[in-house]
Design an enzyme around this catalytic site. Structure first.
Site, PDB file in Angstrom:
ATOM      1  N   PRO A  23     -12.617  -7.760  19.320  1.00 21.45           N
ATOM      2  CA  PRO A  23     -13.709  -7.303  20.189  1.00 21.45           C
ATOM      3  C   PRO A  23     -13.894  -5.801  20.087  1.00 21.45           C
ATOM      4  O   PRO A  23     -12.921  -5.049  20.087  1.00 21.45           O
ATOM      5  CB  PRO A  23     -13.239  -7.718  21.586  1.00 21.45           C
ATOM      6  CG  PRO A  23     -11.746  -7.757  21.478  1.00 21.45           C
ATOM      7  CD  PRO A  23     -11.455  -8.223  20.094  1.00 21.45           C
ATOM      8  N   THR A  25     -16.556  -2.811  21.717  1.00 20.92           N
ATOM      9  CA  THR A  25     -17.719  -2.354  22.480  1.00 20.92           C
ATOM     10  C   THR A  25     -18.631  -1.552  21.562  1.00 20.92           C
ATOM     11  O   THR A  25     -18.200  -0.597  20.929  1.00 20.92           O
ATOM     12  CB  THR A  25     -17.266  -1.484  23.664  1.00 20.92           C
ATOM     13  OG1 THR A  25     -16.473  -2.283  24.540  1.00 20.92           O
ATOM     14  CG2 THR A  25     -18.462  -0.948  24.422  1.00 20.92           C
ATOM     15  N   GLN A  98     -15.003 -12.067  25.171  1.00 20.02           N
ATOM     16  CA  GLN A  98     -14.009 -11.345  25.965  1.00 20.02           C
ATOM     17  C   GLN A  98     -14.609 -11.004  27.329  1.00 20.02           C
ATOM     18  O   GLN A  98     -15.715 -10.456  27.407  1.00 20.02           O
ATOM     19  CB  GLN A  98     -13.571 -10.067  25.253  1.00 20.02           C
ATOM     20  CG  GLN A  98     -12.411  -9.372  25.959  1.00 20.02           C
ATOM     21  CD  GLN A  98     -12.003  -8.080  25.280  1.00 20.02           C
ATOM     22  OE1 GLN A  98     -12.713  -7.090  25.355  1.00 20.02           O
ATOM     23  NE2 GLN A  98     -10.858  -8.099  24.612  1.00 20.02           N
ATOM     24  N   TYR A 180      -8.366  -1.361  32.028  1.00 21.68           N
ATOM     25  CA  TYR A 180      -9.380  -2.002  32.865  1.00 21.68           C
ATOM     26  C   TYR A 180      -8.706  -2.787  33.991  1.00 21.68           C
ATOM     27  O   TYR A 180      -7.489  -2.744  34.153  1.00 21.68           O
ATOM     28  CB  TYR A 180     -10.304  -2.852  32.005  1.00 21.68           C
ATOM     29  CG  TYR A 180     -11.017  -2.031  30.952  1.00 21.68           C
ATOM     30  CD1 TYR A 180     -11.780  -0.911  31.323  1.00 21.68           C
ATOM     31  CD2 TYR A 180     -10.895  -2.315  29.601  1.00 21.68           C
ATOM     32  CE1 TYR A 180     -12.410  -0.130  30.368  1.00 21.68           C
ATOM     33  CE2 TYR A 180     -11.523  -1.534  28.638  1.00 21.68           C
ATOM     34  CZ  TYR A 180     -12.276  -0.440  29.025  1.00 21.68           C
ATOM     35  OH  TYR A 180     -12.891   0.354  28.083  1.00 21.68           O
ATOM     36  N   ARG A 227      -5.554 -11.138  25.955  1.00 21.82           N
ATOM     37  CA  ARG A 227      -5.277  -9.970  25.117  1.00 21.82           C
ATOM     38  C   ARG A 227      -4.464  -8.956  25.896  1.00 21.82           C
ATOM     39  O   ARG A 227      -4.799  -8.625  27.039  1.00 21.82           O
ATOM     40  CB  ARG A 227      -6.572  -9.313  24.621  1.00 21.82           C
ATOM     41  CG  ARG A 227      -6.287  -8.314  23.473  1.00 21.82           C
ATOM     42  CD  ARG A 227      -7.558  -7.685  22.951  1.00 21.82           C
ATOM     43  NE  ARG A 227      -7.388  -7.258  21.570  1.00 21.82           N
ATOM     44  CZ  ARG A 227      -7.987  -6.202  21.020  1.00 21.82           C
ATOM     45  NH1 ARG A 227      -8.808  -5.466  21.738  1.00 21.82           N
ATOM     46  NH2 ARG A 227      -7.795  -5.888  19.763  1.00 21.82           N
TER      47      ARG A 227
END
Length: 353
Positions: A23, A25, A98, A180, A227
């Site tokens: 993944p 961004t 994700q 996060y 993950r």
């Protein structure tokens, strides 16, 4: 002996090979978080990967971190993502989404009016983020979630998983690293709570484990991945004992029957993240960070993991699988266009001649 180009079963998801697109961004969604035709073109061009893990999508408006970051909340989001999944499936690929709640990483200049930045505790992240409207901005001071609100965010993840399946995804992956919200709960430096979601290691792990369980209940554990990245300090994360924290996370997640654990190489000395994953997760393992083709092949043959994910190599090499298979040179990417809007540096990288 398994090889990089052999098929693989990850829970309920069948892969044609063991090359995974990690993944990333890329900030190409519409301002409201809806994926557009450009994103469908981008992902379809990389459908030869055994599995694509699409970029982190927010499960609620409070979870948005960045401008032009996709969501998986509204009917428009679902319809936009469905164009992506249909394009990938039309080329024989598999794709999971994700799920990423940014927590305290965010700004009022990114979120819709009136949407708060929330976190486990009211501790501001010492991080600046880019905003389209105001340039670089410090992250907002977050408001600590109440115990009942935490349970509500768990349900947001479950609903986001349902929405992803409605959009045609083959599964979902919980983003439990990079500072996060799930990692904010896990880390002793960002979680100063005194309720059931804080304090002891068991309390700090409660939120990510409840999210995984709720997602598994919503769509089936064979379509859910996790993950993690032990020792990651990105986005101002600090933990007193990251090895112990992630060891216990992997051990408890193993009991949920998940499709896979996606583990990144530890960025600090003294933690072997891949060995930790093999020993304590005891399920399918995707390895990530810093691999080239020969290194990935060697790791698979040695039994270090079951698949290897690539990030930066997939940016400029949409045909990465073919290049690795035939030993073709890999193209480099332009860092200046990683997060800009538009096709440049996103859909204009050519395949090898």
């Amino acid at each position: 002996m398994a090889r990089l180009f052999d098929p693989l079963q990850l829970g309920d998801i069948s892969l044609a090979n063991r090359i995974v697109m990690a993944p990333m961004t890329r900030n190409r969604a519409e301002p409201d978080g809806t994926p557009g035709p450009l994103m469908a073109e981008h992902y379809a061009a990389r459908a030869s990967a055994g599995l694509i893990v699409a970029e982190g999508a927010w499960p609620s408006a409070a979870g948005q971190a960045y401008c032009r970051q996709p969501g998986i909340v509204t009917p428009a989001h679902i319809a936009g993502w469905r164009r992506v999944t249909e394009a990938v499936h039309a080329r024989g690929g598999r794709i999971v989404l994700q799920l990423m709640h940014a927590g305290r990483i965010g700004s009022r200049h990114v979120k819709p009016d009136g949407v708060e930045t929330v976190a486990p505790s009211a501790i501001q992240a010492r991080v600046d983020i880019f905003t389209d409207s105001a340039g670089m901005q410090a992250c907002d001071m977050p408001r600590a979630l109440s115990t009942e609100e935490v349970r509500g965010v768990v349900e947001e993840f479950a609903q986001a998983a349902r929405n992803a399946i409605a959009a045609g995804f083959d599964g979902v992956e919980l983003h439990c690293t990079s500072g996060y919200l799930p990692m904010q709960f896990m880390a002793s430096g960002s979680n100063q709570r005194s309720d059931a979601y804080g304090g002891s290691l068991a309390g700090r792990l409660r939120f990510p484990l409840e999210c995984l369980a709720a997602m598994a209940d919503a769509i089936g554990p064979g379509r859910v991945g996790l993950r993690m990245n032990p020792g990651n300090s990105y986005n101002d994360i600090a933990d007193d004992n990251p090895a112990e924290t992630h060891l216990e996370l992997a051990r408890q997640a193993a009991g949920l029957g998940l499709a896979y654990l996606h583990v990144m190489r530890a960025p600090v000395a003294g933690i072997d993240a891949f060995s930790l994953g093999r020993e304590y997760f005891a399920g399918r393992l995707i390895l990530n960070d810093g691999f080239d083709g020969p290194g990935a092949e060697a790791a698979i043959q040695a039994g270090q993991g079951d698949a290897v994910s690539f990030a930066r190599h997939f940016i400029a090499n949409p045909d990465l699988v073919r290049r690795l298979l035939h030993g073709l040179p890999l193209a480099g990417f332009d860092r200046r266009s990683l997060y800009t809007a538009g096709a440049a540096g996103y859909t204009d990288y050519p395949e090898a001649a």
